[in-house]
Motif scaffolding. Structure first.
Motif, PDB file in Angstrom:
ATOM      1  N   ILE A   1       1.045  -1.411   0.090  1.00 58.37           N
ATOM      2  CA  ILE A   1      -0.197   0.272  -0.105  1.00 58.37           C
ATOM      3  C   ILE A   1       1.157   1.056  -0.074  1.00 58.37           C
ATOM      4  CG2 ILE A   1      -0.205  -0.044   2.917  1.00 58.37           C
ATOM      5  CD1 ILE A   1      -2.924   1.316  -0.249  1.00 58.37           C
ATOM      6  N   ASP A   2       2.402   1.037   0.810  1.00 57.99           N
ATOM      7  CA  ASP A   2       2.788   2.513   0.840  1.00 57.99           C
ATOM      8  C   ASP A   2       3.500   2.848  -0.645  1.00 57.99           C
ATOM      9  OD1 ASP A   2       3.060   0.834   2.997  1.00 57.99           O
ATOM     10  OD2 ASP A   2       4.460   2.846   3.337  1.00 57.99           O
ATOM     11  N   VAL A   3       3.680   1.905  -1.973  1.00 55.71           N
ATOM     12  CA  VAL A   3       4.075   1.566  -2.920  1.00 55.71           C
ATOM     13  C   VAL A   3       2.971   2.788  -3.648  1.00 55.71           C
ATOM     14  CG1 VAL A   3       5.146   1.089  -4.661  1.00 55.71           C
ATOM     15  CG2 VAL A   3       5.722   0.293  -2.723  1.00 55.71           C
ATOM     16  N   ALA A   4       2.120   2.040  -3.437  1.00 52.51           N
ATOM     17  CA  ALA A   4       0.991   2.000  -4.689  1.00 52.51           C
ATOM     18  C   ALA A   4       0.438   3.491  -3.833  1.00 52.51           C
ATOM     19  CB  ALA A   4      -0.295   1.345  -3.862  1.00 52.51           C
ATOM     20  N   VAL A   5       0.505   4.294  -2.946  1.00 46.27           N
ATOM     21  CA  VAL A   5      -0.042   5.824  -2.258  1.00 46.27           C
ATOM     22  C   VAL A   5       1.650   6.610  -3.104  1.00 46.27           C
ATOM     23  CG1 VAL A   5       0.108   7.199  -0.681  1.00 46.27           C
ATOM     24  CG2 VAL A   5      -1.209   5.359  -0.199  1.00 46.27           C
ATOM     25  N   LEU A   6       2.281   5.862  -3.135  1.00 45.91           N
ATOM     26  CA  LEU A   6       3.358   6.523  -3.423  1.00 45.91           C
ATOM     27  C   LEU A   6       3.136   6.680  -5.586  1.00 45.91           C
ATOM     28  CD1 LEU A   6       5.849   8.252  -3.312  1.00 45.91           C
ATOM     29  CD2 LEU A   6       7.594   6.153  -3.405  1.00 45.91           C
ATOM     30  N   VAL A   7       2.945   6.103  -6.038  1.00 46.90           N
ATOM     31  CA  VAL A   7       2.629   6.025  -7.853  1.00 46.90           C
ATOM     32  C   VAL A   7       1.639   7.228  -7.420  1.00 46.90           C
ATOM     33  CG1 VAL A   7       1.960   4.403  -9.274  1.00 46.90           C
ATOM     34  CG2 VAL A   7       3.628   3.928  -7.490  1.00 46.90           C
ATOM     35  N   VAL A   8       0.459   6.901  -6.809  1.00 42.69           N
ATOM     36  CA  VAL A   8      -0.322   7.815  -7.055  1.00 42.69           C
ATOM     37  C   VAL A   8      -0.005   9.900  -6.829  1.00 42.69           C
ATOM     38  CG1 VAL A   8      -3.176   8.321  -6.355  1.00 42.69           C
ATOM     39  CG2 VAL A   8      -2.121   5.808  -6.197  1.00 42.69           C
ATOM     40  N   GLY A   9       0.551   9.773  -5.613  1.00 45.17           N
ATOM     41  CA  GLY A   9       1.161  10.743  -5.352  1.00 45.17           C
ATOM     42  C   GLY A   9       1.889  11.436  -6.192  1.00 45.17           C
ATOM     43  N   CYS A  10       2.729  10.955  -7.107  1.00 39.94           N
ATOM     44  CA  CYS A  10       3.266  11.187  -8.132  1.00 39.94           C
ATOM     45  C   CYS A  10       2.898  11.383  -8.909  1.00 39.94           C
ATOM     46  CB  CYS A  10       4.649  10.029  -8.341  1.00 39.94           C
ATOM     47  SG  CYS A  10       5.751   9.519  -7.796  1.00 39.94           S
ATOM     48  N   LEU A  11       1.741  10.461  -9.452  1.00 39.79           N
ATOM     49  CA  LEU A  11       0.764  10.259 -10.668  1.00 39.79           C
ATOM     50  C   LEU A  11      -0.041  12.226 -10.485  1.00 39.79           C
ATOM     51  CD1 LEU A  11      -0.443   6.992 -11.696  1.00 39.79           C
ATOM     52  CD2 LEU A  11       1.205   8.816 -12.588  1.00 39.79           C
ATOM     53  N   VAL A  12      -0.661  12.128  -9.989  1.00 38.70           N
ATOM     54  CA  VAL A  12      -1.452  13.006  -9.312  1.00 38.70           C
ATOM     55  C   VAL A  12      -0.741  14.504 -10.147  1.00 38.70           C
ATOM     56  CG1 VAL A  12      -3.051  14.546  -7.865  1.00 38.70           C
ATOM     57  CG2 VAL A  12      -3.281  12.131  -8.175  1.00 38.70           C
TER      58      VAL A  12
ATOM     59  N   LEU B   1      11.162  11.682 -14.697  1.00 36.07           N
ATOM     60  CA  LEU B   1      12.436  10.913 -14.111  1.00 36.07           C
ATOM     61  C   LEU B   1      12.483  11.272 -12.624  1.00 36.07           C
ATOM     62  CD1 LEU B   1      15.117  11.156 -17.496  1.00 36.07           C
ATOM     63  CD2 LEU B   1      13.112   9.675 -17.142  1.00 36.07           C
ATOM     64  N   ALA B   2      12.153  11.830 -11.997  1.00 38.01           N
ATOM     65  CA  ALA B   2      12.536  11.985 -10.575  1.00 38.01           C
ATOM     66  C   ALA B   2      11.458  11.185 -10.062  1.00 38.01           C
ATOM     67  CB  ALA B   2      12.169  13.337 -10.434  1.00 38.01           C
ATOM     68  N   ALA B   3      10.086  11.469 -10.338  1.00 37.92           N
ATOM     69  CA  ALA B   3       9.159  10.761  -9.597  1.00 37.92           C
ATOM     70  C   ALA B   3       9.708   9.518 -10.041  1.00 37.92           C
ATOM     71  CB  ALA B   3       8.278  11.193 -10.257  1.00 37.92           C
ATOM     72  N   ALA B   4      10.165   8.953 -11.435  1.00 37.78           N
ATOM     73  CA  ALA B   4      10.018   7.225 -11.358  1.00 37.78           C
ATOM     74  C   ALA B   4      11.354   6.946 -10.560  1.00 37.78           C
ATOM     75  CB  ALA B   4      10.501   7.169 -12.745  1.00 37.78           C
ATOM     76  N   PHE B   5      11.983   7.382 -10.439  1.00 32.40           N
ATOM     77  CA  PHE B   5      13.291   7.510  -8.978  1.00 32.40           C
ATOM     78  C   PHE B   5      12.677   7.539  -8.047  1.00 32.40           C
ATOM     79  CE2 PHE B   5      17.210   8.719  -6.518  1.00 32.40           C
ATOM     80  CZ  PHE B   5      17.676   6.931  -6.486  1.00 32.40           C
ATOM     81  N   LEU B   6      12.227   8.127  -7.766  1.00 28.53           N
ATOM     82  CA  LEU B   6      11.693   8.001  -6.356  1.00 28.53           C
ATOM     83  C   LEU B   6      10.487   6.609  -6.019  1.00 28.53           C
ATOM     84  CD1 LEU B   6      11.852  10.006  -3.436  1.00 28.53           C
ATOM     85  CD2 LEU B   6       9.487  10.668  -4.457  1.00 28.53           C
ATOM     86  N   VAL B   7       9.837   6.621  -6.596  1.00 26.72           N
ATOM     87  CA  VAL B   7       9.124   5.370  -6.667  1.00 26.72           C
ATOM     88  C   VAL B   7       9.747   4.255  -6.816  1.00 26.72           C
ATOM     89  CG1 VAL B   7       7.398   3.853  -7.527  1.00 26.72           C
ATOM     90  CG2 VAL B   7       7.676   6.514  -7.522  1.00 26.72           C
ATOM     91  N   TRP B   8      10.781   4.205  -7.802  1.00 26.84           N
ATOM     92  CA  TRP B   8      11.827   3.073  -7.642  1.00 26.84           C
ATOM     93  C   TRP B   8      13.076   2.700  -6.793  1.00 26.84           C
ATOM     94  CZ3 TRP B   8      16.982   2.998  -7.448  1.00 26.84           C
ATOM     95  CH2 TRP B   8      18.189   1.238  -7.784  1.00 26.84           C
ATOM     96  N   TRP B   9      12.998   3.846  -6.031  1.00 28.49           N
ATOM     97  CA  TRP B   9      14.528   4.351  -4.991  1.00 28.49           C
ATOM     98  C   TRP B   9      13.315   3.281  -3.600  1.00 28.49           C
ATOM     99  CZ3 TRP B   9      16.198   9.091  -2.719  1.00 28.49           C
ATOM    100  CH2 TRP B   9      17.364   8.707  -1.650  1.00 28.49           C
ATOM    101  N   GLY B  10      11.822   3.318  -3.017  1.00 31.55           N
ATOM    102  CA  GLY B  10      10.754   3.989  -2.732  1.00 31.55           C
ATOM    103  C   GLY B  10      10.926   1.927  -2.756  1.00 31.55           C
ATOM    104  N   VAL B  11      10.922   1.722  -3.557  1.00 30.28           N
ATOM    105  CA  VAL B  11      10.821   0.114  -3.870  1.00 30.28           C
ATOM    106  C   VAL B  11      11.539  -0.496  -3.140  1.00 30.28           C
ATOM    107  CG1 VAL B  11      10.040  -1.643  -5.535  1.00 30.28           C
ATOM    108  CG2 VAL B  11       8.733   0.157  -5.577  1.00 30.28           C
ATOM    109  N   HIS B  12      12.724  -0.375  -3.367  1.00 33.00           N
ATOM    110  CA  HIS B  12      13.891  -1.325  -2.717  1.00 33.00           C
ATOM    111  C   HIS B  12      14.948  -0.820  -2.222  1.00 33.00           C
ATOM    112  CE1 HIS B  12      14.590  -1.092  -7.858  1.00 33.00           C
ATOM    113  NE2 HIS B  12      15.157  -1.893  -7.117  1.00 33.00           N
ATOM    114  N   ALA B  13      14.405   0.129  -1.344  1.00 32.88           N
ATOM    115  CA  ALA B  13      14.192   0.663   0.216  1.00 32.88           C
ATOM    116  C   ALA B  13      13.711  -0.270   1.704  1.00 32.88           C
ATOM    117  CB  ALA B  13      14.484   2.018   0.525  1.00 32.88           C
TER     118      ALA B  13
END
Length: 242
Positions: free
Chosen positions: A114-125, A229-241
């Motif tokens: 759910i953390d990743v899902a909220v982060l992705v939605v936040g980035c998209l908005v 790209l920064a938003a995508a990197f933030l999601v990638w970072w969050g997933v791996h962190a």
């Protein structure tokens, strides 16, 4: 991680409301704030939700709808640092809250929390209308009064008159870059970016006097791409962190 998602969601939502609503904004902002806090409470992150609402309120003051930003690019930089810090400090949580438990019960797979899902939605908005604001600030910071005119290519705010359609092109472009980057479709991503340059080339090539249109296109496009790209990197970072 969820704090970063709520932060970007709050800022992106307030910019969307400013764009869509002209009358009764105070009521709309209040309802949106209550809704965000309620959602954050369901995610067991009410403190993060309240802080996100506070940051969104500050954003509306330092990043006005029209005219130059009161602090230049500093609000954008600070927001990026705050989102990154949220991912570093709290990459994942042991207690997902009621919404998180429901997500864990009904989601189709086990790989997306759910953390990743909220982060992705936040980035998209955020990439929708707030991305336009970021591009507008960069254009005004670099080009000043030369970035004014009718029909803004990236933001609808101020642009050379021949580069039109960007109020829709900009958000779609950022969402596409964001999604293609996360899915690893780099070849398709390169093709999309190249196609954009080809489509815009006839308009830019007619700018033989001072080069303003070419400069406008390059600054707007690069800032838009970097934001995605920064938003995508933030999601990638969050997933791996996590």
């Amino acid at each position: 991680m969820i704090a970063a998602g709520l932060l970007l969601l709050a800022v992106g939502a307030v910019d969307l409301l400013r764009q869509m609503i002209r009358a009764g904004r105070a009521i709309a902002f209040a309802v949106a704030a209550v809704a965000l806090v309620a959602v954050s409470a369901g995610l067991d992150a009410v403190v993060a939700g309240i802080l996100a609402v506070a940051v969104a309120a500050i954003w509306t003051w330092v990043v006005p709808e029209t005219g130059p930003a009161r602090a230049g690019l500093w609000p954008v930089a600070l927001l990026a640092l705050a989102a990154a810090a949220c991912v570093v400090v709290a990459p994942g949580r042991a207690r997902p809250g009621l919404i998180g438990e429901a997500w864990a019960s009904y989601r189709p797979g086990e790989s997306v929390s759910i953390d990743v899902a909220v982060l992705v939605v936040g980035c998209l908005v955020f990439l929708l209308e707030s991305g336009n604001a970021v591009v507008r600030i960069a254009l005004r910071s670099e080009m000043g009064d030369r970035a004014t005119g009718e029909g803004d290519r990236e933001t609808g705010e101020a642009a050379p008159p021949t580069l039109k359609g960007g109020r829709l092109i900009g958000p779609l472009e950022r969402i596409l870059v964001f999604v293609l980057t996360l899915t690893g479709a780099y070849t398709l991503l390169a093709a999309v970016l190249a196609a954009k340059g080809i489509v815009r080339f006839p308009e830019i090539s007619r700018d033989r006097d001072d080069g303003d249109r070419a400069e406008y296109f390059l600054i707007g496009s690069l800032v838009s791409w970097v934001t995605s790209l920064a938003a995508a990197f933030l999601v990638w970072w969050g997933v791996h962190a996590g």
